[in-house]
Design a protein around this motif. Structure first.
Motif, PDB file in Angstrom:
ATOM      1  N   GLN A 102       0.831  -1.204   0.000  1.00 36.61           N
ATOM      2  CA  GLN A 102       0.000   0.000   0.000  1.00 36.61           C
ATOM      3  C   GLN A 102       0.867   1.257   0.000  1.00 36.61           C
ATOM      4  N   ALA A 103       1.933   1.239   0.801  1.00 34.53           N
ATOM      5  CA  ALA A 103       2.835   2.386   0.854  1.00 34.53           C
ATOM      6  C   ALA A 103       3.560   2.579  -0.474  1.00 34.53           C
ATOM      7  N   VAL A 104       4.088   1.495  -1.013  1.00 27.87           N
ATOM      8  CA  VAL A 104       4.863   1.586  -2.256  1.00 27.87           C
ATOM      9  C   VAL A 104       3.952   1.913  -3.437  1.00 27.87           C
ATOM     10  N   SER A 105       2.727   1.397  -3.421  1.00 28.71           N
ATOM     11  CA  SER A 105       1.764   1.744  -4.466  1.00 28.71           C
ATOM     12  C   SER A 105       1.508   3.247  -4.466  1.00 28.71           C
ATOM     13  N   TYR A 106       1.372   3.817  -3.273  1.00 31.38           N
ATOM     14  CA  TYR A 106       1.191   5.271  -3.142  1.00 31.38           C
ATOM     15  C   TYR A 106       2.398   6.012  -3.716  1.00 31.38           C
ATOM     16  N   LEU A 107       3.598   5.546  -3.401  1.00 30.30           N
ATOM     17  CA  LEU A 107       4.805   6.179  -3.929  1.00 30.30           C
ATOM     18  C   LEU A 107       4.817   6.129  -5.448  1.00 30.30           C
ATOM     19  N   HIS A 108       4.521   4.943  -6.000  1.00 30.17           N
ATOM     20  CA  HIS A 108       4.537   4.786  -7.452  1.00 30.17           C
ATOM     21  C   HIS A 108       3.484   5.656  -8.120  1.00 30.17           C
ATOM     22  N   GLU A 109       2.334   5.793  -7.492  1.00 31.71           N
ATOM     23  CA  GLU A 109       1.283   6.673  -8.037  1.00 31.71           C
ATOM     24  C   GLU A 109       1.754   8.124  -8.090  1.00 31.71           C
ATOM     25  N   THR A 143      12.583  10.492  -7.969  1.00 29.37           N
ATOM     26  CA  THR A 143      11.369  10.946  -8.636  1.00 29.37           C
ATOM     27  C   THR A 143      11.495  10.676 -10.122  1.00 29.37           C
ATOM     28  N   LEU A 144      10.539   9.920 -10.662  1.00 28.10           N
ATOM     29  CA  LEU A 144      10.590   9.569 -12.076  1.00 28.10           C
ATOM     30  C   LEU A 144      10.270  10.774 -12.948  1.00 28.10           C
ATOM     31  N   GLU A 145      11.114  11.004 -13.927  1.00 32.20           N
ATOM     32  CA  GLU A 145      10.873  12.094 -14.869  1.00 32.20           C
ATOM     33  C   GLU A 145      10.429  11.552 -16.230  1.00 32.20           C
ATOM     34  N   PHE A 226       2.722 -16.010  -5.459  1.00 27.96           N
ATOM     35  CA  PHE A 226       2.875 -14.563  -5.248  1.00 27.96           C
ATOM     36  C   PHE A 226       4.337 -14.162  -5.391  1.00 27.96           C
ATOM     37  N   ILE A 227       5.233 -14.897  -4.751  1.00 29.17           N
ATOM     38  CA  ILE A 227       6.666 -14.600  -4.801  1.00 29.17           C
ATOM     39  C   ILE A 227       7.188 -14.711  -6.225  1.00 29.17           C
ATOM     40  N   LYS A 228       6.777 -15.759  -6.941  1.00 28.83           N
ATOM     41  CA  LYS A 228       7.228 -15.941  -8.328  1.00 28.83           C
ATOM     42  C   LYS A 228       6.839 -14.756  -9.197  1.00 28.83           C
ATOM     43  N   ASN A 229       5.659 -14.220  -8.976  1.00 29.86           N
ATOM     44  CA  ASN A 229       5.206 -13.071  -9.762  1.00 29.86           C
ATOM     45  C   ASN A 229       5.937 -11.790  -9.390  1.00 29.86           C
ATOM     46  N   MET A 230       6.320 -11.665  -8.119  1.00 32.08           N
ATOM     47  CA  MET A 230       7.067 -10.485  -7.677  1.00 32.08           C
ATOM     48  C   MET A 230       8.537 -10.574  -8.076  1.00 32.08           C
ATOM     49  N   MET A 231       9.078 -11.795  -8.097  1.00 29.42           N
ATOM     50  CA  MET A 231      10.484 -11.993  -8.440  1.00 29.42           C
ATOM     51  C   MET A 231      10.612 -12.558  -9.857  1.00 29.42           C
ATOM     52  N   GLU A 232       9.784 -12.074 -10.736  1.00 31.90           N
ATOM     53  CA  GLU A 232       9.869 -12.383 -12.159  1.00 31.90           C
ATOM     54  C   GLU A 232      11.063 -11.640 -12.756  1.00 31.90           C
ATOM     55  N   LYS A 233      11.925 -12.384 -13.442  1.00 32.74           N
ATOM     56  CA  LYS A 233      13.150 -11.781 -13.988  1.00 32.74           C
ATOM     57  C   LYS A 233      12.838 -10.650 -14.956  1.00 32.74           C
ATOM     58  N   ASN A 234      11.847 -10.840 -15.812  1.00 32.49           N
ATOM     59  CA  ASN A 234      11.479  -9.837 -16.806  1.00 32.49           C
ATOM     60  C   ASN A 234      10.629  -8.753 -16.142  1.00 32.49           C
ATOM     61  N   PRO A 235      11.131  -7.529 -16.013  1.00 33.58           N
ATOM     62  CA  PRO A 235      10.381  -6.492 -15.291  1.00 33.58           C
ATOM     63  C   PRO A 235       9.042  -6.134 -15.934  1.00 33.58           C
ATOM     64  N   THR A 236       8.902  -6.367 -17.245  1.00 34.07           N
ATOM     65  CA  THR A 236       7.629  -6.061 -17.903  1.00 34.07           C
ATOM     66  C   THR A 236       6.561  -7.095 -17.588  1.00 34.07           C
ATOM     67  N   LYS A 237       6.980  -8.283 -17.123  1.00 35.76           N
ATOM     68  CA  LYS A 237       6.041  -9.338 -16.730  1.00 35.76           C
ATOM     69  C   LYS A 237       5.856  -9.402 -15.214  1.00 35.76           C
ATOM     70  N   ARG A 238       6.689  -8.694 -14.497  1.00 34.19           N
ATOM     71  CA  ARG A 238       6.643  -8.696 -13.037  1.00 34.19           C
ATOM     72  C   ARG A 238       5.357  -8.025 -12.556  1.00 34.19           C
ATOM     73  N   PHE A 239       4.834  -8.520 -11.443  1.00 33.20           N
ATOM     74  CA  PHE A 239       3.658  -7.887 -10.836  1.00 33.20           C
ATOM     75  C   PHE A 239       3.928  -6.413 -10.540  1.00 33.20           C
ATOM     76  N   THR A 240       2.931  -5.578 -10.787  1.00 34.53           N
ATOM     77  CA  THR A 240       2.944  -4.213 -10.277  1.00 34.53           C
ATOM     78  C   THR A 240       2.383  -4.244  -8.854  1.00 34.53           C
ATOM     79  N   THR A 241       2.467  -3.146  -8.143  1.00 32.15           N
ATOM     80  CA  THR A 241       1.888  -3.108  -6.790  1.00 32.15           C
ATOM     81  C   THR A 241       0.371  -3.298  -6.853  1.00 32.15           C
ATOM     82  N   GLU A 242      -0.253  -2.770  -7.897  1.00 35.23           N
ATOM     83  CA  GLU A 242      -1.705  -2.920  -8.040  1.00 35.23           C
ATOM     84  C   GLU A 242      -2.094  -4.374  -8.222  1.00 35.23           C
TER      85      GLU A 242
END
Length: 307
Positions: A102-109, A143-145, A226-242
């Motif tokens: 929840q905290a990290v999702s807020y940061l990413h938003e 901060t992402l630009e 859950f762990i497999k989806n979070m630790m997916e090597k390919n960042p485009t396939k990795r779970f987002t916080t949402e």
């Protein structure tokens, strides 16, 4: 009251005269600013306010010092609280990770990437049994630009494969780190651990980890998924916080209620509750720097009243 001394700062517990409210005051000499990430940390903290993030209450400066008035967090570090619990289950781990998400999702938003999520930066708000988790230490946050970053930073063992490969990366690096933390919370040891840093980095870049028996025998398949989806090597396939916040292990009833305290705590004490692990982590940071990768080599300045 003195609380903590870091590489470039000192932290004191202070009382506001008008209200009597307690805060943590982080004091830093201006001459050290060139060697710290304080300016970036201040810029980030000024932008955020969330129930699960250690907040910046005010900021002052004198001719020689900067002063950060921080929310006082007194409940201690995550691992220490687990060791003190006596009973510990998957559900407990799930509740912790949900708050972190929840905290990290807020940061990413808000277009902020923490970049140094690790157990030492997860603190309990107070000593109450049901105290909330607080994410701290924004010294390496960014901060992402333009949606991607290229400066390699983080802490060995928690850093994502794309960072070690020195490729452009995104906020997905935080999700990888949360996956690593989840793994540790369920077995008590890290998914990647090698005495030799070259082999360690190689394993991380290959996402080479396993759910070893007997430590994972009583852990649910939902947790492993859950762990497999979070630790997916390919960042485009990795779970987002949402996506992670919608997973059954977080919001459903798939997290088991079986006590895993003894197994997890034995491994935590063996792998984390000793100075050896911290020494190795610091050595790893320096070795990363030698390889041309800028990693976290500063001591953490988390604001915690029990340090």
């Amino acid at each position: 009251m003195f609380l903590h001394r870091g590489s470039f700062s000192e932290v004191f517990m202070v009382r506001e005269k008008k209200t009597g409210k307690m805060y943590a005051l982080k004091c830093l000499k201006k001459k050290h600013l060139a060697h710290s990430n304080l300016e970036n940390e201040i810029n980030v903290l000024r932008r955020i306010k969330h129930d699960n993030v250690v907040g910046l209450e005010d900021f002052y400066e004198s001719r020689t010092h900067y002063y950060l008035v921080m929310q006082l967090v007194s409940g201690g570090e995550l691992f220490d609280r687990i060791l003190d619990k006596g009973v510990y289950t998957e559900k407990d781990a799930s509740k912790v990770i949900k708050q972190v998400l929840q905290a990290v999702s807020y940061l990413h938003e808000n277009s902020i990437v923490h970049r140094d999520l690790k157990p030492e930066n997860l603190l309990y708000y107070n000593t109450d049994e049901n105290a909330k988790i607080m994410v701290s230490d924004f010294g390496l946050s960014k901060t992402l630009e333009h949606g991607v970053m290229s400066t390699a930073c983080g802490t060995p063992g928690y850093v994502a494969p794309e960072v070690l490969a020195q490729k452009p990366y995104s906020k997905a690096v935080d999700c990888w780190s949360i996956g690593v933390i989840t793994y540790i919370l369920l077995c008590g040891y890290p998914p990647f651990f090698e005495e030799n840093e070259k082999r360690l980095f190689s394993k991380i870049m290959r996402a080479e980890y396993a759910f070893h028996s007997p430590f994972w025998d009583d852990i649910s398949e939902s947790a492993k998924e859950f762990i497999k989806n979070m630790m997916e090597k390919n960042p485009t396939k990795r779970f987002t916080t949402e996506q992670a916040l919608r997973h059954p292990w977080i919001v459903g009833d798939t997290a088991r209620d079986q006590d895993i305290y003894q197994s997890v705590c034995e491994q935590l004490e063996r792998n984390f509750a000793t100075s050896k692990w911290k020494v190795m982590a610091n050595q790893g940071s320096r070795l990363l720097s030698h390889k041309g990768i800028c990693c976290d080599a500063h001591n953490s300045d988390e604001v915690s009243a029990d340090k």
